[in-house]
Design a protein around this motif. Structure first.
Motif, PDB file in Angstrom:
ATOM      1  N   TRP A 144       1.060  -5.629  -4.429  1.00 13.57           N
ATOM      2  CA  TRP A 144       0.675  -6.607  -3.407  1.00 13.57           C
ATOM      3  C   TRP A 144       1.884  -7.455  -3.025  1.00 13.57           C
ATOM      4  CZ3 TRP A 144      -3.513  -7.656  -0.405  1.00 13.57           C
ATOM      5  CH2 TRP A 144      -3.471  -8.870   0.297  1.00 13.57           C
ATOM      6  N   ASP A 145       2.627  -7.900  -4.031  1.00  8.19           N
ATOM      7  CA  ASP A 145       3.737  -8.816  -3.765  1.00  8.19           C
ATOM      8  C   ASP A 145       4.797  -8.206  -2.861  1.00  8.19           C
ATOM      9  OD1 ASP A 145       2.452 -10.676  -5.224  1.00  8.19           O
ATOM     10  OD2 ASP A 145       3.840 -10.668  -6.930  1.00  8.19           O
ATOM     11  N   SER A 147       4.431  -5.692  -0.835  1.00  8.37           N
ATOM     12  CA  SER A 147       3.833  -5.407   0.470  1.00  8.37           C
ATOM     13  C   SER A 147       3.788  -6.679   1.315  1.00  8.37           C
ATOM     14  CB  SER A 147       2.412  -4.853   0.301  1.00  8.37           C
ATOM     15  OG  SER A 147       2.419  -3.721  -0.547  1.00  8.37           O
ATOM     16  N   GLU A 148       3.345  -7.759   0.686  1.00  9.13           N
ATOM     17  CA  GLU A 148       3.244  -9.035   1.377  1.00  9.13           C
ATOM     18  C   GLU A 148       4.627  -9.526   1.824  1.00  9.13           C
ATOM     19  OE1 GLU A 148       2.319 -12.426  -1.101  1.00  9.13           O
ATOM     20  OE2 GLU A 148       0.836 -13.104   0.367  1.00  9.13           O
ATOM     21  N   ALA A 185      -2.450  -6.433   2.721  1.00  6.67           N
ATOM     22  CA  ALA A 185      -1.390  -7.446   2.643  1.00  6.67           C
ATOM     23  C   ALA A 185      -0.889  -7.768   4.047  1.00  6.67           C
ATOM     24  CB  ALA A 185      -0.255  -6.949   1.756  1.00  6.67           C
ATOM     25  N   GLU A 188      -3.438  -9.941   5.865  1.00 11.62           N
ATOM     26  CA  GLU A 188      -3.400 -11.330   5.379  1.00 11.62           C
ATOM     27  C   GLU A 188      -2.232 -12.078   6.019  1.00 11.62           C
ATOM     28  OE1 GLU A 188      -5.133 -13.542   3.448  1.00 11.62           O
ATOM     29  OE2 GLU A 188      -6.637 -11.977   3.830  1.00 11.62           O
TER      30      GLU A 188
END
Ligand code: IPM
Ligand code: MN
Length: 329
Positions: A144-145, A147-148, A185, A188
């Motif tokens: 996630w990190d 990707s974000e 991600a 968001e």
């Protein structure tokens, strides 16, 4: 002395020769940069091949580096030095613009894409094992990190470059969990950027669309996981005349490395030169970048003094000198 120090990794094969072109052009354009040249030929340390400490230290100190082509062995052999550099400095976003070059004829004259590739994980995580004889597993790692982080970089890039849209490119119809999370991600992050449109498209569809008509992709930034970006960026390069013409920037928080991504046999310094111009703009040295870009592009447009890969007969040195003559007038 009022100069910026930049690490130069000339690379192997033709690397030193095309690096010399950049150095000569920068002298002619009076760019306020002094080069700190380092060798990244791997050395054996505690049974592992690693990049020499002084090269690492140089990039750390200067925070900006320019890198020529480095060969990566296929199959067995040491881990790619290119990847080691990206990993060592956590260069999380790989920016690959690709625009038609005036005067150089290809079937397309309207390519103007910007592709941002996640640069630290995916299939490039390097986690592979043979489970039993004849069965091998390679892990595609998506977090996630990361990707974000790359999504946020892409949205910021769109905002500051005036591109109106971010398109996340994926195969979440098949990679339901990994690409699915990458898309979540992106979604968001898109909420933080109400001024930038956001959509999603399948990688195979995007390939088909771009080779059919690249024009609709000139208004946006595409963001995607690592391997898709590797492949799609070469495809885009093919539309404008090949890897000798396309720049690339590996962006991290503490350092950034700008590089030509072609193999070591190509004698066209344009990709490395354009990568170096991304570097100058990264350093806010816009004037110098614009001036050199104009000289290089008009040399190609005139078509008299161009290298073999573009259908010309000029040597690397003759092409370089033609650019330098334009900088002097
Ligand atoms: C690139 C190159 C590299 C990659 C290789 C040389 C490891 O193809 O920068 O696109 O696969 O990322
Ligand atoms: Mn590649």
């Amino acid at each position: 002395n009022g100069k910026y120090t930049v690490t130069l990794i000339p690379g192997d094969g033709i690397g030193p020769e095309i690096s010399q072109s950049i150095k000569d052009i920068y002298v002619a354009a009076q760019v306020p940069i002094q080069w700190e040249e380092v060798d990244v030929t791997p050395i054996l340390k505690n049974g592992k091949t690693v990049i020499p400490d002084n090269a690492i230290a140089s990039v750390k100190r200067n925070t900006v580096a320019l890198k020529g082509p480095l060969a990566t062995p296929i199959g067995k052999g040491h881990v790619s030095l290119n990847l080691t550099l990206r990993r060592t400095f956590n260069l999380f976003a790989n920016v690959r613009p690709c625009a038609s070059i005036k005067g150089f004829k290809t079937p397309y004259d309207n390519v103007n894409t910007v592709l941002i590739r996640e640069n630290t994980e995916g299939e490039y995580s390097g986690i592979e094992h043979e489970i039993v004889d004849g069965v091998v597993q390679s892990i595609k790692l998506i977090t996630w990190d990361a990707s974000e982080r790359v999504a946020r970089y892409a949205f910021n890039y769109a905002r500051t470059s005036g591109r109106k849209r971010v398109t996340a490119v994926h195969k979440a119809n098949i990679m339901k969990m990994s690409d699915g999370m990458f898309l979540s991600a992106c979604r968001e992050v898109s909420k933080e950027f109400p001024d930038v449109a956001y959509d999603e498209d399948l990688l195979d569809r995007v390939c088909l669309q771009i080779v059919t008509n690249p024009q609709p992709y000139s208004d946006r930034v595409m963001v995607m996981p690592n391997l898709y970006g590797d492949i799609l960026s070469d495809m885009c390069a093919g539309l404008i005349g090949g890897l000798g013409l396309t720049p690339s920037g590996n962006i991290g928080r503490d350092a950034s490395i700008f590089e030509a991504v072609h193999g070591k046999g190509l004698a066209n310094p344009t990709a490395l030169l354009l990568s170096s111009l991304m570097m100058l703009r990264h350093m806010n040295l816009f004037e110098y970048a614009d001036k050199i870009e104009k000289a290089a592009l008009s040399t190609i447009a005139e078509g008299k003094t161009i290298t073999g890969d573009l259908g010309g007969k000029a040597s690397t040195k003759e092409y370089t000198d033609a650019i330098i003559r334009k900088l002097r007038v």
